[in-house]
Write a protein that holds these residues in place. Structure first.
Motif, PDB file in Angstrom:
ATOM      1  N   GLY A 185     139.596   7.006  27.940  1.00 29.40           N
ATOM      2  CA  GLY A 185     139.592   6.938  29.406  1.00 29.40           C
ATOM      3  C   GLY A 185     138.717   8.029  29.986  1.00 29.40           C
ATOM      4  N   GLY A 229     136.131   8.223  31.642  1.00 26.41           N
ATOM      5  CA  GLY A 229     135.527   8.102  32.970  1.00 26.41           C
ATOM      6  C   GLY A 229     136.459   8.515  34.097  1.00 26.41           C
ATOM      7  N   LEU A 257     140.962  13.023  35.449  1.00 26.63           N
ATOM      8  CA  LEU A 257     141.496  14.079  34.582  1.00 26.63           C
ATOM      9  C   LEU A 257     140.570  14.301  33.382  1.00 26.63           C
ATOM     10  CD1 LEU A 257     143.626  16.125  33.800  1.00 26.63           C
ATOM     11  CD2 LEU A 257     144.937  14.279  32.711  1.00 26.63           C
ATOM     12  N   HIS A 269     136.247   3.253  29.393  1.00 28.28           N
ATOM     13  CA  HIS A 269     136.868   1.933  29.272  1.00 28.28           C
ATOM     14  C   HIS A 269     135.941   0.944  28.555  1.00 28.28           C
ATOM     15  CE1 HIS A 269     139.461  -1.256  31.578  1.00 28.28           C
ATOM     16  NE2 HIS A 269     139.356  -1.525  30.299  1.00 28.28           N
ATOM     17  N   CYS A 314     135.721   1.958  24.726  1.00 27.40           N
ATOM     18  CA  CYS A 314     136.937   1.755  23.917  1.00 27.40           C
ATOM     19  C   CYS A 314     138.087   1.327  24.814  1.00 27.40           C
ATOM     20  CB  CYS A 314     137.308   3.032  23.157  1.00 27.40           C
ATOM     21  SG  CYS A 314     138.780   2.798  22.135  1.00 27.40           S
ATOM     22  N   ASP A 315     138.373   0.024  24.777  1.00 27.78           N
ATOM     23  CA  ASP A 315     139.517  -0.524  25.507  1.00 27.78           C
ATOM     24  C   ASP A 315     140.753  -0.258  24.647  1.00 27.78           C
ATOM     25  OD1 ASP A 315     141.530  -2.127  26.524  1.00 27.78           O
ATOM     26  OD2 ASP A 315     140.153  -3.711  27.143  1.00 27.78           O
ATOM     27  N   THR A 349     143.602  -1.279  24.719  1.00 30.23           N
ATOM     28  CA  THR A 349     144.520  -2.406  24.471  1.00 30.23           C
ATOM     29  C   THR A 349     144.063  -3.229  23.267  1.00 30.23           C
ATOM     30  OG1 THR A 349     143.381  -3.983  25.914  1.00 30.23           O
ATOM     31  CG2 THR A 349     145.010  -2.560  26.948  1.00 30.23           C
ATOM     32  N   CYS A 387     143.634   9.737  28.327  1.00 31.35           N
ATOM     33  CA  CYS A 387     143.608   9.757  29.801  1.00 31.35           C
ATOM     34  C   CYS A 387     143.433   8.344  30.355  1.00 31.35           C
ATOM     35  CB  CYS A 387     142.464  10.635  30.295  1.00 31.35           C
ATOM     36  SG  CYS A 387     142.756  12.375  30.009  1.00 31.35           S
ATOM     37  N   VAL A 392     148.023  -1.661  29.088  1.00 28.60           N
ATOM     38  CA  VAL A 392     147.308  -0.373  29.059  1.00 28.60           C
ATOM     39  C   VAL A 392     148.289   0.793  28.885  1.00 28.60           C
ATOM     40  CG1 VAL A 392     145.680   1.136  30.265  1.00 28.60           C
ATOM     41  CG2 VAL A 392     145.581  -1.344  30.627  1.00 28.60           C
ATOM     42  N   ILE A 414     149.231  11.298  28.533  1.00 30.18           N
ATOM     43  CA  ILE A 414     149.605  11.717  29.897  1.00 30.18           C
ATOM     44  C   ILE A 414     150.531  10.678  30.539  1.00 30.18           C
ATOM     45  CG2 ILE A 414     148.736  12.557  32.108  1.00 30.18           C
ATOM     46  CD1 ILE A 414     147.568  14.077  29.731  1.00 30.18           C
ATOM     47  N   SER A 415     151.598  11.182  31.150  1.00 27.67           N
ATOM     48  CA  SER A 415     152.532  10.288  31.845  1.00 27.67           C
ATOM     49  C   SER A 415     152.791  10.806  33.267  1.00 27.67           C
ATOM     50  CB  SER A 415     153.815  10.112  31.030  1.00 27.67           C
ATOM     51  OG  SER A 415     154.573   9.048  31.566  1.00 27.67           O
ATOM     52  N   THR A 421     152.781  14.502  34.799  1.00 29.04           N
ATOM     53  CA  THR A 421     152.273  15.268  35.916  1.00 29.04           C
ATOM     54  C   THR A 421     152.459  14.477  37.214  1.00 29.04           C
ATOM     55  OG1 THR A 421     150.430  16.657  36.647  1.00 29.04           O
ATOM     56  CG2 THR A 421     149.861  14.475  35.777  1.00 29.04           C
ATOM     57  N   THR A 422     152.070  15.077  38.342  1.00 30.38           N
ATOM     58  CA  THR A 422     152.310  14.433  39.645  1.00 30.38           C
ATOM     59  C   THR A 422     151.106  14.598  40.581  1.00 30.38           C
ATOM     60  OG1 THR A 422     153.100  16.321  40.950  1.00 30.38           O
ATOM     61  CG2 THR A 422     154.695  15.339  39.495  1.00 30.38           C
ATOM     62  N   GLY A 423     150.926  13.629  41.473  1.00 32.59           N
ATOM     63  CA  GLY A 423     149.963  13.747  42.578  1.00 32.59           C
ATOM     64  C   GLY A 423     148.617  14.330  42.180  1.00 32.59           C
ATOM     65  N   ARG A 482     136.759   4.761  40.129  1.00 33.25           N
ATOM     66  CA  ARG A 482     137.185   3.524  40.788  1.00 33.25           C
ATOM     67  C   ARG A 482     138.507   3.725  41.529  1.00 33.25           C
ATOM     68  NH1 ARG A 482     138.558  -1.810  38.422  1.00 33.25           N
ATOM     69  NH2 ARG A 482     138.332  -0.960  36.345  1.00 33.25           N
TER      70      ARG A 482
HETATM   71  N1  LIG Z   1     146.519   9.979  39.706  1.00 30.72           N
HETATM   72  C1  LIG Z   1     147.761  10.444  39.847  1.00 30.72           C
HETATM   73  O1  LIG Z   1     148.207  10.787  40.949  1.00 30.72           O
HETATM   74  C2  LIG Z   1     148.653  10.571  38.643  1.00 30.72           C
HETATM   75  C3  LIG Z   1     149.943  11.049  38.809  1.00 30.72           C
HETATM   76  C4  LIG Z   1     150.751  11.195  37.698  1.00 30.72           C
HETATM   77  C5  LIG Z   1     150.269  10.875  36.453  1.00 30.72           C
HETATM   78  N2  LIG Z   1     149.006  10.386  36.316  1.00 30.72           N
HETATM   79  C6  LIG Z   1     148.528  10.051  34.961  1.00 30.72           C
HETATM   80  O2  LIG Z   1     147.467  10.935  34.625  1.00 30.72           O
HETATM   81  C7  LIG Z   1     146.570  10.273  33.737  1.00 30.72           C
HETATM   82  C8  LIG Z   1     145.148  10.442  34.235  1.00 30.72           C
HETATM   83  O3  LIG Z   1     145.070   9.865  35.527  1.00 30.72           O
HETATM   84  P1  LIG Z   1     143.727   9.863  36.377  1.00 30.72           P
HETATM   85  O4  LIG Z   1     144.124  10.080  37.787  1.00 30.72           O
HETATM   86  O5  LIG Z   1     142.710  10.713  35.728  1.00 30.72           O
HETATM   87  O6  LIG Z   1     143.328   8.331  36.212  1.00 30.72           O
HETATM   88  P2  LIG Z   1     141.962   7.589  36.603  1.00 30.72           P
HETATM   89  O7  LIG Z   1     141.027   8.495  37.284  1.00 30.72           O
HETATM   90  O8  LIG Z   1     142.355   6.295  37.222  1.00 30.72           O
HETATM   91  O9  LIG Z   1     141.376   7.303  35.139  1.00 30.72           O
HETATM   92  C9  LIG Z   1     141.957   6.348  34.295  1.00 30.72           C
HETATM   93  C10 LIG Z   1     140.851   5.831  33.420  1.00 30.72           C
HETATM   94  O10 LIG Z   1     141.403   4.876  32.511  1.00 30.72           O
HETATM   95  C11 LIG Z   1     140.433   3.853  32.334  1.00 30.72           C
HETATM   96  N3  LIG Z   1     141.063   2.665  31.797  1.00 30.72           N
HETATM   97  C12 LIG Z   1     141.794   1.730  32.452  1.00 30.72           C
HETATM   98  N4  LIG Z   1     142.184   0.775  31.575  1.00 30.72           N
HETATM   99  C13 LIG Z   1     141.681   1.126  30.359  1.00 30.72           C
HETATM  100  C14 LIG Z   1     141.741   0.543  29.073  1.00 30.72           C
HETATM  101  N5  LIG Z   1     142.374  -0.620  28.855  1.00 30.72           N
HETATM  102  N6  LIG Z   1     141.119   1.170  28.052  1.00 30.72           N
HETATM  103  C15 LIG Z   1     140.451   2.338  28.249  1.00 30.72           C
HETATM  104  N7  LIG Z   1     140.343   2.932  29.447  1.00 30.72           N
HETATM  105  C16 LIG Z   1     140.969   2.324  30.490  1.00 30.72           C
HETATM  106  C17 LIG Z   1     139.849   3.648  33.714  1.00 30.72           C
HETATM  107  O11 LIG Z   1     138.584   3.019  33.617  1.00 30.72           O
HETATM  108  P3  LIG Z   1     138.168   1.895  34.701  1.00 30.72           P
HETATM  109  O12 LIG Z   1     138.339   2.528  36.063  1.00 30.72           O
HETATM  110  O13 LIG Z   1     136.756   1.615  34.329  1.00 30.72           O
HETATM  111  O14 LIG Z   1     139.096   0.748  34.460  1.00 30.72           O
HETATM  112  C18 LIG Z   1     139.744   5.100  34.213  1.00 30.72           C
HETATM  113  O15 LIG Z   1     138.494   5.668  33.881  1.00 30.72           O
HETATM  114  C19 LIG Z   1     147.058   8.826  33.649  1.00 30.72           C
HETATM  115  O16 LIG Z   1     147.856   8.672  32.500  1.00 30.72           O
HETATM  116  C20 LIG Z   1     147.935   8.667  34.859  1.00 30.72           C
HETATM  117  O17 LIG Z   1     148.923   7.678  34.693  1.00 30.72           O
HETATM  118  C21 LIG Z   1     148.180  10.248  37.371  1.00 30.72           C
END
Ligand SMILES: NC(=O)c1ccc[n+]([C@@H]2O[C@H](COP(=O)([O-])OP(=O)(O)OC[C@H]3O[C@@H](n4cnc5c(N)ncnc54)[C@H](OP(=O)(O)O)[C@@H]3O)[C@@H](O)[C@H]2O)c1
Length: 285
Positions: A7, A9, A12, A32, A35-36, A38, A58, A77, A99-100, A148-150, A160
């Motif tokens: 992940g 891109g 985090l 993504h 390496c998907d 899923t 991530c 995912v 990460i959760s 983590t949060t927010g 995206r």
């Molecule tokens: N954002 C928050 O507020 C928050 C809060 C608590 C926990 N978290 C957790 O923190 C972690 C990092 O979050 P983030 O905010 O950095 O997320 P993010 O910016 O949305 O990044 C997630 C990445 O996962 C990729 N992805 C989606 N489906 C995929 C797949 N099947 N295979 C491989 N890559 C895939 C996405 O690519 P595409 O965009 O190209 O699909 C995107 O680049 C996640 O586990 C999230 O659940 C986030």
């Protein structure tokens, strides 16, 4: 030491890349398209090529409301992905850091949740993330789960999914009234603070569940107000209750996390969220 960053891109992952490099790690980021997570065969191909000593996952399906209508996509995912990564890590002897989210809790508490508290997810997204935690941990013992949060990071400007800060700035630029819930408590967390903490944790070899956030707590409404104060904007910002603000997925009313396991390792509490938000805007500008 070779690290595979899935992940790559996302916001985090983009904050992790320079941190890992600065600590001397050899990092192989796969986004993504590369390496998907899923698809187990794709994971195996990447593992065979990279031979990582550790994987930081991530990759996530983060669309909390849309997940209510797309449970299969969210579980693919957020639940199957970590399972496949844990299996591959076990087969290749690699550590997994996954990460959760704070949303695994139901929010009925009025005290920061500890790692030992019992999760009770309220939404499809939250259930999929909790399943991912359980599947990864039950398949491989060399596994860190970090909730983590927010989360917000500089890369959220171009990813995206974006983040809450960028959403607020976009809504303000559009000139409309901005309604934000004032009865959901959390800790906004800067990717710039979380990333170096994850790198420290990875070197600890103390596997298990960790809560890692900035310190303090606030509501989404006050988080929005702090954002606009810092950038000198004054849009019409209206506090609303969760009942008034109708969305598909239920969220916990209170999901502040006590970073108890992290502190028990002797690591320092992460900075207050307000300080980190100020630093974020200094870097963003
Ligand atoms: N954002 C928050 O507020 C928050 C809060 C608590 C926990 N978290 C957790 O923190 C972690 C990092 O979050 P983030 O905010 O950095 O997320 P993010 O910016 O949305 O990044 C997630 C990445 O996962 C990729 N992805 C989606 N489906 C995929 C797949 N099947 N295979 C491989 N890559 C895939 C996405 O690519 P595409 O965009 O190209 O699909 C995107 O680049 C996640 O586990 C999230 O659940 C986030």
């Amino acid at each position: 030491m070779k690290i595979l960053l899935t992940g790559s891109g996302g916001q985090l992952a983009q904050a992790l890349l320079p941190c890992l490099h600065s600590q001397g790690y050899e990092v192989h980021g796969v986004d993504h398209a590369q390496c998907d997570i899923t698809v187990p065969d794709l994971i195996e191909t990447v593992f065979s090529a990279v031979k990582p000593a550790a994987v930081i996952n991530c990759a996530a399906y983060n669309q909390v409301d849309r997940a209510e209508a797309e449970p299969a996509a969210a579980f693919a995912v957020n639940a199957c992905g970590p399972l496949y990564l844990a299996r591959a890590c076990k087969a290749h002897g690699a550590t997994l850091l996954h990460i959760s989210t704070n949303y695994v809790f139901d929010g009925a508490s009025n005290q920061p949740y500890r790692e030992t508290d019992c999760p009770r997810p309220l939404s499809v997204y939250a259930a999929s993330k909790l399943s991912g935690e359980n599947l990864a941990q039950s398949h491989w013992e060399r596994c860190y789960i970090v909730r983590t949060t927010g989360l917000y990071g500089l890369a959220g400007r171009t990813t995206r999914q974006g983040n809450f800060v960028e959403t607020m700035l976009r809504l303000a630029a559009a000139g409309n009234d901005i309604r934000v819930v004032n009865d959901q408590w959390l800790t906004p967390t800067a990717a710039a603070d979380l990333a170096p903490a994850l790198v420290r944790l990875l070197a600890s070899n103390r596997f298990g569940i960790y809560h890692l956030t900035n310190s303090g707590s606030t509501t989404w409404f006050d988080f929005a107000r702090a954002i606009f104060d810092l950038v000198g904007l004054s849009p019409r910002l209206l506090p609303v209750s969760s009942q008034e603000y109708r969305v598909a997925a239920r969220r916990p009313a209170y999901s502040v996390l006590a970073n108890a396991a992290w502190n028990a390792l002797g690591f320092p509490t992460l900075p207050p969220w307000q300080n980190s938000l100020t630093r974020f805007f200094a870097a963003r500008n």
